[in-house]
Motif scaffolding. Structure first.
Motif, PDB file in Angstrom:
ATOM      1  N   PHE A  25      -8.168  11.308  -4.101  1.00 25.65           N
ATOM      2  CA  PHE A  25      -7.777  11.202  -2.714  1.00 25.65           C
ATOM      3  C   PHE A  25      -8.952  10.457  -1.925  1.00 25.65           C
ATOM      4  CE2 PHE A  25      -4.746  14.666  -4.292  1.00 25.65           C
ATOM      5  CZ  PHE A  25      -3.553  14.062  -3.405  1.00 25.65           C
ATOM      6  N   PHE A  26     -10.284  10.580  -2.230  1.00 25.52           N
ATOM      7  CA  PHE A  26     -11.037   9.652  -1.405  1.00 25.52           C
ATOM      8  C   PHE A  26     -11.101   8.497  -1.590  1.00 25.52           C
ATOM      9  CE2 PHE A  26     -15.381   7.790  -1.539  1.00 25.52           C
ATOM     10  CZ  PHE A  26     -15.648   7.815  -0.170  1.00 25.52           C
ATOM     11  N   LEU A  27     -10.917   8.051  -2.790  1.00 24.25           N
ATOM     12  CA  LEU A  27     -10.706   6.601  -3.056  1.00 24.25           C
ATOM     13  C   LEU A  27      -9.424   6.031  -2.475  1.00 24.25           C
ATOM     14  CD1 LEU A  27     -11.840   6.214  -6.795  1.00 24.25           C
ATOM     15  CD2 LEU A  27     -13.299   5.421  -4.807  1.00 24.25           C
ATOM     16  N   GLN A  28      -8.422   6.810  -2.605  1.00 16.80           N
ATOM     17  CA  GLN A  28      -6.977   6.559  -1.918  1.00 16.80           C
ATOM     18  C   GLN A  28      -7.148   6.195  -0.513  1.00 16.80           C
ATOM     19  OE1 GLN A  28      -3.847   9.202  -1.826  1.00 16.80           O
ATOM     20  NE2 GLN A  28      -2.446   7.559  -2.421  1.00 16.80           N
ATOM     21  N   PHE A  29      -7.970   7.110   0.185  1.00 13.88           N
ATOM     22  CA  PHE A  29      -8.010   7.099   1.584  1.00 13.88           C
ATOM     23  C   PHE A  29      -8.961   5.838   1.946  1.00 13.88           C
ATOM     24  CE2 PHE A  29     -10.751   8.275   5.101  1.00 13.88           C
ATOM     25  CZ  PHE A  29      -9.682   8.276   6.185  1.00 13.88           C
ATOM     26  N   TYR A  30     -10.223   5.789   1.237  1.00 12.35           N
ATOM     27  CA  TYR A  30     -11.115   4.715   1.384  1.00 12.35           C
ATOM     28  C   TYR A  30     -10.515   3.430   1.423  1.00 12.35           C
ATOM     29  CZ  TYR A  30     -15.452   1.914   1.339  1.00 12.35           C
ATOM     30  OH  TYR A  30     -16.203   1.168   1.464  1.00 12.35           O
ATOM     31  N   ILE A  31      -9.825   3.210   0.132  1.00 10.70           N
ATOM     32  CA  ILE A  31      -9.320   1.802   0.039  1.00 10.70           C
ATOM     33  C   ILE A  31      -8.087   1.322   1.062  1.00 10.70           C
ATOM     34  CG2 ILE A  31      -8.063   0.355  -1.644  1.00 10.70           C
ATOM     35  CD1 ILE A  31      -9.578   1.833  -3.868  1.00 10.70           C
TER      36      ILE A  31
ATOM     37  N   ASN B 225      -7.643   2.815   3.937  1.00 11.70           N
ATOM     38  CA  ASN B 225      -8.283   2.572   5.430  1.00 11.70           C
ATOM     39  C   ASN B 225      -8.887   1.357   5.644  1.00 11.70           C
ATOM     40  OD1 ASN B 225      -8.579   4.120   7.838  1.00 11.70           O
ATOM     41  ND2 ASN B 225     -10.909   3.674   7.221  1.00 11.70           N
ATOM     42  N   ASP B 226      -9.663   1.123   4.667  1.00  8.52           N
ATOM     43  CA  ASP B 226     -10.301  -0.407   4.624  1.00  8.52           C
ATOM     44  C   ASP B 226      -9.342  -1.435   4.557  1.00  8.52           C
ATOM     45  OD1 ASP B 226     -13.037  -1.964   4.389  1.00  8.52           O
ATOM     46  OD2 ASP B 226     -11.822  -2.635   2.626  1.00  8.52           O
ATOM     47  N   LEU B 227      -8.312  -1.264   4.032  1.00  8.20           N
ATOM     48  CA  LEU B 227      -7.183  -2.307   3.996  1.00  8.20           C
ATOM     49  C   LEU B 227      -6.680  -2.605   5.203  1.00  8.20           C
ATOM     50  CD1 LEU B 227      -5.641  -4.461   2.065  1.00  8.20           C
ATOM     51  CD2 LEU B 227      -4.254  -2.902   1.429  1.00  8.20           C
ATOM     52  N   LYS B 228      -6.318  -1.152   5.913  1.00 10.37           N
ATOM     53  CA  LYS B 228      -5.632  -1.242   7.185  1.00 10.37           C
ATOM     54  C   LYS B 228      -6.387  -2.097   8.089  1.00 10.37           C
ATOM     55  CE  LYS B 228      -2.618   2.743   6.411  1.00 10.37           C
ATOM     56  NZ  LYS B 228      -2.442   4.248   6.868  1.00 10.37           N
ATOM     57  N   LYS B 229      -7.537  -1.718   8.138  1.00 10.73           N
ATOM     58  CA  LYS B 229      -8.577  -2.391   9.070  1.00 10.73           C
ATOM     59  C   LYS B 229      -8.857  -3.662   9.127  1.00 10.73           C
ATOM     60  CE  LYS B 229     -12.067   1.668   9.602  1.00 10.73           C
ATOM     61  NZ  LYS B 229     -13.155   2.115   9.506  1.00 10.73           N
TER      62      LYS B 229
ATOM     63  N   ALA C  35       1.084  -8.868   9.575  1.00  6.99           N
ATOM     64  CA  ALA C  35       0.002  -9.038   8.609  1.00  6.99           C
ATOM     65  C   ALA C  35       0.478  -8.241   7.341  1.00  6.99           C
ATOM     66  CB  ALA C  35      -1.347  -8.941   9.003  1.00  6.99           C
ATOM     67  N   ALA C  36       0.462  -8.629   6.281  1.00 11.89           N
ATOM     68  CA  ALA C  36       1.016  -7.824   5.088  1.00 11.89           C
ATOM     69  C   ALA C  36       0.106  -8.080   3.894  1.00 11.89           C
ATOM     70  CB  ALA C  36       2.368  -8.143   4.642  1.00 11.89           C
ATOM     71  N   TYR C  37      -0.170  -7.029   3.240  1.00 11.84           N
ATOM     72  CA  TYR C  37      -0.914  -7.072   1.726  1.00 11.84           C
ATOM     73  C   TYR C  37      -0.240  -6.517   0.813  1.00 11.84           C
ATOM     74  CZ  TYR C  37      -5.149  -7.072  -0.820  1.00 11.84           C
ATOM     75  OH  TYR C  37      -6.036  -7.688  -1.915  1.00 11.84           O
ATOM     76  N   ASN C  38      -0.322  -7.277  -0.524  1.00 10.55           N
ATOM     77  CA  ASN C  38       0.442  -6.775  -1.483  1.00 10.55           C
ATOM     78  C   ASN C  38      -0.585  -5.504  -2.285  1.00 10.55           C
ATOM     79  OD1 ASN C  38       1.491  -6.144  -4.131  1.00 10.55           O
ATOM     80  ND2 ASN C  38       2.216  -8.245  -4.427  1.00 10.55           N
ATOM     81  N   VAL C  39      -0.021  -4.301  -2.010  1.00  4.53           N
ATOM     82  CA  VAL C  39      -0.845  -3.218  -2.663  1.00  4.53           C
ATOM     83  C   VAL C  39      -0.461  -2.777  -4.146  1.00  4.53           C
ATOM     84  CG1 VAL C  39      -1.382  -2.431  -0.288  1.00  4.53           C
ATOM     85  CG2 VAL C  39       0.666  -1.636  -1.448  1.00  4.53           C
ATOM     86  N   GLY C  40       0.420  -3.609  -4.891  1.00  6.59           N
ATOM     87  CA  GLY C  40       0.671  -3.311  -6.231  1.00  6.59           C
ATOM     88  C   GLY C  40      -0.499  -2.931  -7.032  1.00  6.59           C
ATOM     89  N   VAL C  41      -1.501  -4.060  -6.855  1.00 10.85           N
ATOM     90  CA  VAL C  41      -2.836  -3.878  -7.857  1.00 10.85           C
ATOM     91  C   VAL C  41      -3.250  -2.657  -7.281  1.00 10.85           C
ATOM     92  CG1 VAL C  41      -5.004  -4.889  -8.411  1.00 10.85           C
ATOM     93  CG2 VAL C  41      -2.954  -6.304  -7.964  1.00 10.85           C
ATOM     94  N   ILE C  42      -3.441  -2.120  -6.295  1.00 13.68           N
ATOM     95  CA  ILE C  42      -4.338  -0.969  -5.780  1.00 13.68           C
ATOM     96  C   ILE C  42      -3.419   0.085  -6.256  1.00 13.68           C
ATOM     97  CG2 ILE C  42      -4.918   0.351  -3.868  1.00 13.68           C
ATOM     98  CD1 ILE C  42      -5.229  -2.127  -2.269  1.00 13.68           C
ATOM     99  N   ARG C  43      -2.069   0.321  -6.177  1.00 15.02           N
ATOM    100  CA  ARG C  43      -1.485   1.291  -6.816  1.00 15.02           C
ATOM    101  C   ARG C  43      -1.543   1.434  -8.228  1.00 15.02           C
ATOM    102  NH1 ARG C  43       0.626   4.552  -2.447  1.00 15.02           N
ATOM    103  NH2 ARG C  43       1.470   3.290  -1.021  1.00 15.02           N
ATOM    104  N   ASN C  44      -1.488   0.434  -9.144  1.00 19.16           N
ATOM    105  CA  ASN C  44      -1.848   0.549 -10.310  1.00 19.16           C
ATOM    106  C   ASN C  44      -3.183   1.053 -10.635  1.00 19.16           C
ATOM    107  OD1 ASN C  44       0.837  -0.536 -10.875  1.00 19.16           O
ATOM    108  ND2 ASN C  44      -0.085  -2.613 -10.768  1.00 19.16           N
ATOM    109  N   PHE C  45      -4.063   0.629  -9.838  1.00 18.57           N
ATOM    110  CA  PHE C  45      -5.385   1.135 -10.142  1.00 18.57           C
ATOM    111  C   PHE C  45      -5.514   2.632  -9.940  1.00 18.57           C
ATOM    112  CE2 PHE C  45      -9.319   2.338  -7.745  1.00 18.57           C
ATOM    113  CZ  PHE C  45     -10.387   2.265  -8.759  1.00 18.57           C
ATOM    114  N   LEU C  46      -5.051   2.968  -8.810  1.00 19.44           N
ATOM    115  CA  LEU C  46      -5.053   4.426  -8.466  1.00 19.44           C
ATOM    116  C   LEU C  46      -4.325   5.416  -9.718  1.00 19.44           C
ATOM    117  CD1 LEU C  46      -4.727   4.481  -4.729  1.00 19.44           C
ATOM    118  CD2 LEU C  46      -6.491   4.976  -6.044  1.00 19.44           C
TER     119      LEU C  46
END
Length: 494
Positions: A28-34, A36-40, A147-158
């Motif tokens: 959950f820390f990595l999910q929140f950090y990644i 949150n950084d992406l939203k910023k 503004a959009a970002y494809n988070v598929g890679v991040i979801r797969n990583f998590l």
């Protein structure tokens, strides 16, 4: 469950719980950090682009139109998808990496919030994180900058991280269980040493032995010292009891031995006086002294009976004292049938009021046992005499049975019998059932002596009895050797 297993399971459970908490916290820390950084990043990119947005109002044949123009609209290198939508005209301006894909938005949400917000949507089965920033002109919503970002890679990583953490935790727990099982054995090795040492002391019955523990003075060391102190105390008490028991046995043996001589003298003199009084009784036919002589004869008979009873008691006590003193019986090989025949012949002289039969004595032909002849005769005579004492009608029967390498001598009677709670005490010294106290003569030592003789001959006895229906004693003796030569012998009713 052993201490070793309990310790292994306890530590493995603690480790498993710690890994579970650590894995959940890390995930959950990595999910929140990644995210949150992406939203910023999306918000910063949107704020940067918003500064370059220009609004232009133009007149067309259909009326006034608002044009939204954006300078320097290149976001391909950052991997962010940008889209500006003119709500008044429906015209959309996109970054080159969007191609023909439209970023969805909700006009209703834009009008409600009047400020930027995030939304997660799926476009062509790919997850996108979108930052929606409303464009306000003169207090009126005219467009939306996205503004959009494809988070598929991040979801797969998590998702992969979650699977890896689970598998790694299971592997670590199993490894910890295996290592804990091995190391707990080593840690508990001193305990196993104490257990084996205690077992050896128990089996040897030598309480003077001490536990030779050379480890550190930890809990195991304190336990070994405590056990040694306890063994020293037990050895001291055991020695005192042994000395007291030896003194008691010596006293009983000496007293029994010393009492035999005066009892024999009393019995002999009483019998001599009985003979003398009987002679005078016959001579003084009608004289007044005849009644006094009869009274004297009764008193002498009582003295004789009591002296004989005391003599039997002294002999029994002497036998038990010898048994308690560790008397070793010198046994030899004897044929069983002559021993039994001798006992049967002597049993004819026992006072009895019931039938006495012996059956299938021929089954003893060729059977040899390792025994002390006199004690074996005494053993059988005790059981037979005991059957006659408590059988007032019916019969007493002796028969024989084979069971493997054992020979059984069975004595049955139709006597008064016993309850089940009385059976467990019949071989105790001086024990006599309540129903027989005062009715039948005896000291309560005969069966105790028989049990000792039987134990010395590696034999056993099985007792079955029912109140008012009689008893059955099965005496089992090991066969030392058996010959195949059969000689005919007379058998039947003795």
């Amino acid at each position: 469950m052993t201490i070793r297993l309990r310790l292994t399971l306890l530590y493995s459970t603690i480790l498993g719980f710690a890994l579970l908490v650590f894995g959940i916290a890390l995930y959950f820390f990595l999910q929140f950090y990644i995210f949150n950084d992406l939203k910023k990043s999306l918000r910063n990119q949107t704020d940067l682009i918003q500064k370059n947005v220009a609004y232009q109002l133009e007149l067309s044949p259909n009326g006034w139109n608002l044009f939204i123009r954006l300078d320097d609209f290149d976001t391909v290198g950052s991997g962010i998808f940008m889209q500006i939508t003119n709500i008044t005209s429906g015209y959309k301006t996109k970054s080159s990496n969007l191609w023909n894909v439209d970023l969805p938005f909700s006009t209703e949400d834009l009008q409600k919030k009047k400020e930027g917000f995030y939304s997660s949507v799926s476009i062509h089965n790919s997850p996108f994180l979108i930052y929606n920033h409303p464009l306000i002109l003169n207090g009126k919503l005219v467009g939306v900058l996205q503004a959009a970002y494809n988070v598929g890679v991040i979801r797969n990583f998590l998702s992969s991280l979650q699977w890896i953490l689970c598998m790694l935790s299971v592997f670590v727990v199993l490894l910890a269980m295996f290592m804990g099982w091995l190391f707990s054995k080593r840690a508990l090795k001193p305990m196993y040493f104490l257990i084996n040492a205690t077992k050896n002391i128990k089996n040897s019955e030598d309480f003077s032995t001490r536990i030779n523990y050379k480890g550190p003075q930890d809990e195991i060391g304190l336990l070994s010292e405590t056990m040694n102190s306890m063994l020293q105390r037990i050895d001291s008490i055991y020695g005192e009891l042994e000395q007291s028991s030896a003194t008691q046995r010596k006293f009983v043996a000496d007293a029994s031995h010393e009492l035999r001589t005066p009892l024999t003298t009393i019995n002999g003199n009483a019998e001599f006086l009985i003979k003398l009084m009987k002679s005078l009784h016959e001579k003084l036919c009608d004289l007044p002294e005849r009644e006094e002589i009869e009274i004297s004869l009764e008193a002498l008979n009582d003295i004789t009976d009591e002296s004989r009873r005391m003599g039997r008691l002294v002999n029994d006590l002497l036998s038990l004292a010898r048994a308690d003193g560790g008397l070793q019986i010198n046994k030899e090989v004897y044929e069983l049938q002559p021993i039994v025949e001798t006992v049967v012949r002597k049993s004819e002289f026992i006072p009895k009021t019931v039938d006495w039969t012996v059956e299938n004595i021929e089954s003893l032909l060729g059977v040899y046992i390792l025994a002390y002849r006199d004690y074996m005769q005494q053993l059988l005579f005790i059981f037979i005499d005991n059957a006659f004492k408590f059988t007032y009608q019916g019969y007493v029967k002796m028969e024989f049975e084979r069971n493997g390498n054992r020979i059984g001598l069975i004595i049955k009677d139709t006597g008064i019998g016993m309850d089940s709670d009385e059976l467990i005490h019949i071989f105790d010294r001086f024990y006599r059932a309540d129903s027989s106290r005062g009715k039948t003569p005896g000291t309560g030592l005969g069966l105790s002596i028989a049990k000792w003789i039987l134990d010395e001959h590696d034999g056993t006895v099985e007792v079955t009895s029912y109140k008012g229906r009689g008893s059955v004693f099965k005496i089992w003796l090991p066969i030392y050797i058996e010959t195949s030569i059969k000689k005919p012998r007379h058998s039947g009713r003795e």
